[in-house]
Scaffold this motif. Structure first.
Motif, PDB file in Angstrom:
ATOM      1  N   LEU A 131     -24.830  36.905   7.048  1.00 43.33           N
ATOM      2  CA  LEU A 131     -25.390  35.572   7.282  1.00 43.33           C
ATOM      3  C   LEU A 131     -26.910  35.649   7.444  1.00 43.33           C
ATOM      4  O   LEU A 131     -27.647  34.817   6.908  1.00 43.33           O
ATOM      5  CB  LEU A 131     -24.746  34.962   8.527  1.00 43.33           C
ATOM      6  CG  LEU A 131     -25.112  33.512   8.868  1.00 43.33           C
ATOM      7  CD1 LEU A 131     -24.692  32.573   7.747  1.00 43.33           C
ATOM      8  CD2 LEU A 131     -24.465  33.101  10.184  1.00 43.33           C
ATOM      9  N   ARG A 132     -27.373  36.663   8.158  1.00 48.84           N
ATOM     10  CA  ARG A 132     -28.814  36.847   8.330  1.00 48.84           C
ATOM     11  C   ARG A 132     -29.478  37.131   6.975  1.00 48.84           C
ATOM     12  O   ARG A 132     -30.561  36.612   6.687  1.00 48.84           O
ATOM     13  CB  ARG A 132     -29.082  37.989   9.299  1.00 48.84           C
ATOM     14  CG  ARG A 132     -28.667  37.708  10.733  1.00 48.84           C
ATOM     15  CD  ARG A 132     -28.971  38.878  11.658  1.00 48.84           C
ATOM     16  NE  ARG A 132     -28.455  38.650  12.994  1.00 48.84           N
ATOM     17  CZ  ARG A 132     -29.078  37.949  13.936  1.00 48.84           C
ATOM     18  NH1 ARG A 132     -30.263  37.424  13.676  1.00 48.84           N
ATOM     19  NH2 ARG A 132     -28.542  37.781  15.124  1.00 48.84           N
ATOM     20  N   GLU A 133     -28.826  37.968   6.184  1.00 49.72           N
ATOM     21  CA  GLU A 133     -29.372  38.279   4.865  1.00 49.72           C
ATOM     22  C   GLU A 133     -29.412  37.039   3.983  1.00 49.72           C
ATOM     23  O   GLU A 133     -30.376  36.813   3.245  1.00 49.72           O
ATOM     24  CB  GLU A 133     -28.534  39.372   4.206  1.00 49.72           C
ATOM     25  CG  GLU A 133     -28.630  40.736   4.893  1.00 49.72           C
ATOM     26  CD  GLU A 133     -27.706  41.757   4.261  1.00 49.72           C
ATOM     27  OE1 GLU A 133     -26.919  41.375   3.353  1.00 49.72           O
ATOM     28  OE2 GLU A 133     -27.750  42.939   4.661  1.00 49.72           O
ATOM     29  N   ALA A 134     -28.351  36.230   4.061  1.00 43.53           N
ATOM     30  CA  ALA A 134     -28.296  35.014   3.248  1.00 43.53           C
ATOM     31  C   ALA A 134     -29.405  34.044   3.632  1.00 43.53           C
ATOM     32  O   ALA A 134     -29.998  33.377   2.771  1.00 43.53           O
ATOM     33  CB  ALA A 134     -26.928  34.347   3.417  1.00 43.53           C
ATOM     34  N   LEU A 135     -29.700  33.989   4.926  1.00 40.94           N
ATOM     35  CA  LEU A 135     -30.766  33.093   5.380  1.00 40.94           C
ATOM     36  C   LEU A 135     -32.117  33.588   4.889  1.00 40.94           C
ATOM     37  O   LEU A 135     -32.960  32.805   4.436  1.00 40.94           O
ATOM     38  CB  LEU A 135     -30.737  33.008   6.913  1.00 40.94           C
ATOM     39  CG  LEU A 135     -31.684  31.999   7.553  1.00 40.94           C
ATOM     40  CD1 LEU A 135     -31.408  30.585   7.047  1.00 40.94           C
ATOM     41  CD2 LEU A 135     -31.562  32.054   9.068  1.00 40.94           C
ATOM     42  N   THR A 136     -32.312  34.896   4.947  1.00 34.90           N
ATOM     43  CA  THR A 136     -33.571  35.487   4.483  1.00 34.90           C
ATOM     44  C   THR A 136     -33.767  35.261   2.996  1.00 34.90           C
ATOM     45  O   THR A 136     -34.878  34.970   2.530  1.00 34.90           O
ATOM     46  CB  THR A 136     -33.602  36.994   4.797  1.00 34.90           C
ATOM     47  OG1 THR A 136     -33.457  37.185   6.205  1.00 34.90           O
ATOM     48  CG2 THR A 136     -34.904  37.621   4.322  1.00 34.90           C
ATOM     49  N   ASN A 137     -32.689  35.394   2.225  1.00 34.66           N
ATOM     50  CA  ASN A 137     -32.749  35.291   0.761  1.00 34.66           C
ATOM     51  C   ASN A 137     -32.406  33.905   0.230  1.00 34.66           C
ATOM     52  O   ASN A 137     -32.263  33.733  -0.983  1.00 34.66           O
ATOM     53  CB  ASN A 137     -31.805  36.334   0.142  1.00 34.66           C
ATOM     54  CG  ASN A 137     -32.178  37.756   0.522  1.00 34.66           C
ATOM     55  OD1 ASN A 137     -33.346  38.099   0.575  1.00 34.66           O
ATOM     56  ND2 ASN A 137     -31.180  38.574   0.821  1.00 34.66           N
ATOM     57  N   GLU A 138     -32.255  32.929   1.155  1.00 36.86           N
ATOM     58  CA  GLU A 138     -31.968  31.529   0.783  1.00 36.86           C
ATOM     59  C   GLU A 138     -30.770  31.420  -0.156  1.00 36.86           C
ATOM     60  O   GLU A 138     -30.863  30.868  -1.255  1.00 36.86           O
ATOM     61  CB  GLU A 138     -33.205  30.878   0.159  1.00 36.86           C
ATOM     62  CG  GLU A 138     -34.364  30.736   1.132  1.00 36.86           C
ATOM     63  CD  GLU A 138     -35.447  29.807   0.604  1.00 36.86           C
ATOM     64  OE1 GLU A 138     -35.244  29.198  -0.452  1.00 36.86           O
ATOM     65  OE2 GLU A 138     -36.493  29.705   1.258  1.00 36.86           O
TER      66      GLU A 138
END
Length: 598
Positions: free
Chosen positions: A349-356
């Motif tokens: 989820l954190r990665e998805a937020l970083t990578n939009e």
């Protein structure tokens, strides 16, 4: 009395011999000394003053363990009279006097005291030995060997220092508010209990967490919250037997370490603790009610470190809170697997937020009387590389718990305002706001900044909040909502009717819209009270000049029912499911074309 008094010589001569390390023959030294008599007298006065004004008691012994010098402070520390000591008496004689007078703690023997001195002198360095006295004081005895034989012993009353040290040590291992053992002490006790197993008994570890404590702490103030925590600690201690450890981990979390015969006994203890803590409290005239959830794990034969047991009990506690609170759950191995899966999902989820890797889909809000689209609700979706579209029911709770909802919510708001700018001017966009977002001090400033950057008219933005937003820090949240509304932004209450105090909030804040929860719509035609509740809410909205929107409309029967009751808008699959932005763009192009033809 000093050593030289017995020889009818000035006391200072003995002290001088001590400083000269020539105590074995200090009388011949004096007779042969070429130091003028007046100078010796002055030296005598100085050294006598130094000796008698020392904070420490002092005794000096020769190579034959015979007493040569002592001072007044030594007599004071051990409660001796001046005539009880004399030059030439042995150290053992002095010890026998002290033991006979009962100066040392019970059980202290002459041999043990003598051996302690002998051992410390053999070590060759000045070493201190703590002596416990019968009156509760502690004396530190230090022995320093002299090169000519014999030694100097100094005695210091360290009672107050020891008490302060013990207090500091105690405070380091105990919670200042409740006086319970803290996290550090808990690990010591737990590992100690595991290291000393009892036949037929297991160590039960219970992780406890208070339910609704934050509401009390925020609603009535931290003083009441602290008082409540102290009362909880007292109740927990009353419910356990001697030998059980009750510790506070911090905040409103507690842990109980308890030896039990089997799992049933641990479960019975959990029920008893939950019932005790959940009983009402009377705090300074206030009646306060909270609850408690518990997670349980039992030690196995191979367990020697309480850390893993605490982690497992915490996982069980998390499950208990997820299952509705006010109950307990026993740790099961699959909980650990679920926890690892959840941690992995949190990382992704954190990665998805970083990578939009998120998308915003929009569900139309439709005017019941004309079927015209008056606005859309922005709904976030997570497009996972392997899982496809992940349900918000999966990742939104994780985002709430980890605080990721704050940056995610800002991203959704920004995207929704940018998309809405392309749509007709009469179409508004509704964006959900969580309690975590509204709690941010800069929330209103952030909203104004996004509107300015996108160029969207504030009147086209609608912020949807749930009752939980107002349950937390009500006054601060209401103030923020008033600031937003004064800027022209519309405020809607989402899921109306599902909370026990929804109506009371309508009195405190002038909402622009009430969204009636879909659960009432599903029961239309099945339960007469469902239609009655919808009718009452719609009537309430009309009397308060608030728009009423009904969620979850999926059939014509439902649509006609809420229309007949006077609802203004609807939202649901009957008209459209949530759609990606490009499909909404196409929808408004079609609507625009129809209007041009008409």
């Amino acid at each position: 009395m000093s050593a030289l008094d017995a020889w009818e010589l000035p006391t200072s001569c003995g002290i001088w011999c001590w400083y000269s390390n020539a105590t074995a023959a200090f009388v011949p030294w004096l007779s042969q000394s070429s130091v003028p008599h007046e100078q010796l007298i002055e030296q005598n006065r100085r050294f006598d003053a130094a000796l008698e004004n020392m904070n420490q008691g002092l005794c000096m012994f020769d190579a034959d363990r015979r007493l040569l010098v002592w001072n007044k402070r030594y007599l004071e520390i051990f409660g001796l009279e001046a005539d009880q000591l004399h030059v030439g008496m042995s150290q053992r004689q002095i010890i026998e006097i002290l033991v006979d007078l009962g100066r040392y703690a019970a059980g202290t023997t002459v041999d043990a005291l003598s051996e302690g001195t002998r051992t410390s002198l053999i070590e060759g360095q000045a070493t201190s030995i703590l002596r416990e006295l019968a009156d509760g004081r502690t004396v530190s005895a230090t022995h320093r060997a002299m090169s000519g034989g014999g030694w100097v012993a100094t005695f210091e009353d360290v009672t107050e220092r020891r008490r302060n040290e013990d207090r500091i040590t105690y405070m380091a291992r105990h919670d200042a508010l409740t006086d319970l053992p803290n996290r550090m002490a808990l690990h010591e006790f737990g590992n100690g209990m595991l290291g000393q197993p009892m036949p037929g008994r297991s160590l039960a570890v219970l992780c406890l967490d208070l339910d609704r404590f934050k509401l009390v702490n925020d609603g009535f103030g931290h003083a009441v919250g602290d008082q409540l925590l102290r009362c909880v600690a007292q109740r927990l201690q009353r419910e356990v037997r001697e030998g059980t450890t009750v510790a506070r981990m911090g905040g409103d979390e507690f842990v109980v370490l308890h030896r039990v015969k089997d799992l049933k006994a641990a479960e019975a203890l959990a029920r008893r603790l939950i019932a005790s803590v959940s009983a009402p409290y009377e705090l300074d005239g206030l009646r306060v009610e909270i609850g408690m959830s518990a997670g349980i794990v039992l030690s196995g034969e191979m367990d020697r470190d309480v850390t893993q047991l605490l982690q497992n009990a915490d996982l069980a506690l998390y499950q208990a809170k997820s299952d509705g609170r006010g109950t307990f759950r026993v740790f099961e191995p699959q909980m650990d697997e679920s926890a690892r899966a959840r941690l992995n999902l949190e990382r992704e989820l954190r990665e998805a937020l970083t990578n939009e890797r998120f998308e915003v889909h929009y569900q139309p809000l439709v005017k019941l009387s004309s079927n015209d689209v008056t606005g859309v609700e922005a709904l976030v979706r997570w497009r996972h590389a392997e899982r496809g579209l992940v349900s918000p029911a999966v990742f939104i709770p994780i985002a709430e718990e980890t605080g990721l909802i704050v940056p995610l919510g800002e991203w959704v708001l920004r995207r929704a305002c940018e998309d809405a700018k392309r749509w007709p001017a009469h179409v508004g966009v509704a964006v959900n706001v969580s309690a975590h977002q509204l709690r941010q001090r800069n929330f209103a400033t952030m909203v104004f900044s996004i509107l300015s950057e996108s160029g969207l008219d504030p009147s086209r933005l609608e912020l949807e909040i749930t009752e939980s937003v107002l349950l937390e820090e009500t006054d601060a949240n209401l103030e923020t909502l008033h600031v937003l509304r004064s800027f022209g932004i519309r405020i809607a209450m989402d899921d109306f009717g599902t909370g026990y105090s929804s109506i009371s909030y309508l009195r405190r804040f002038p909402f622009d819209k009430i969204k009636i929860d879909r659960s009432f719509v599903r029961e239309i035609g099945e339960k007469p009270e469902a239609a009655a509740i919808i009718r009452a809410i719609i009537g309430l909205g009309q009397s308060l000049n608030m728009t009423t929107l009904v969620e979850g409309i999926e059939t014509d029967i439902q649509r006609n029912a809420v229309l007949s009751e006077g609802a203004h808008e609807m939202q649901g699959f009957l008209f459209s499911p949530p759609r990606p932005a490009q499909e909404v763009d196409a929808l408004f192009k079609v609507e625009h074309s129809k209007n041009k033809v008409a």
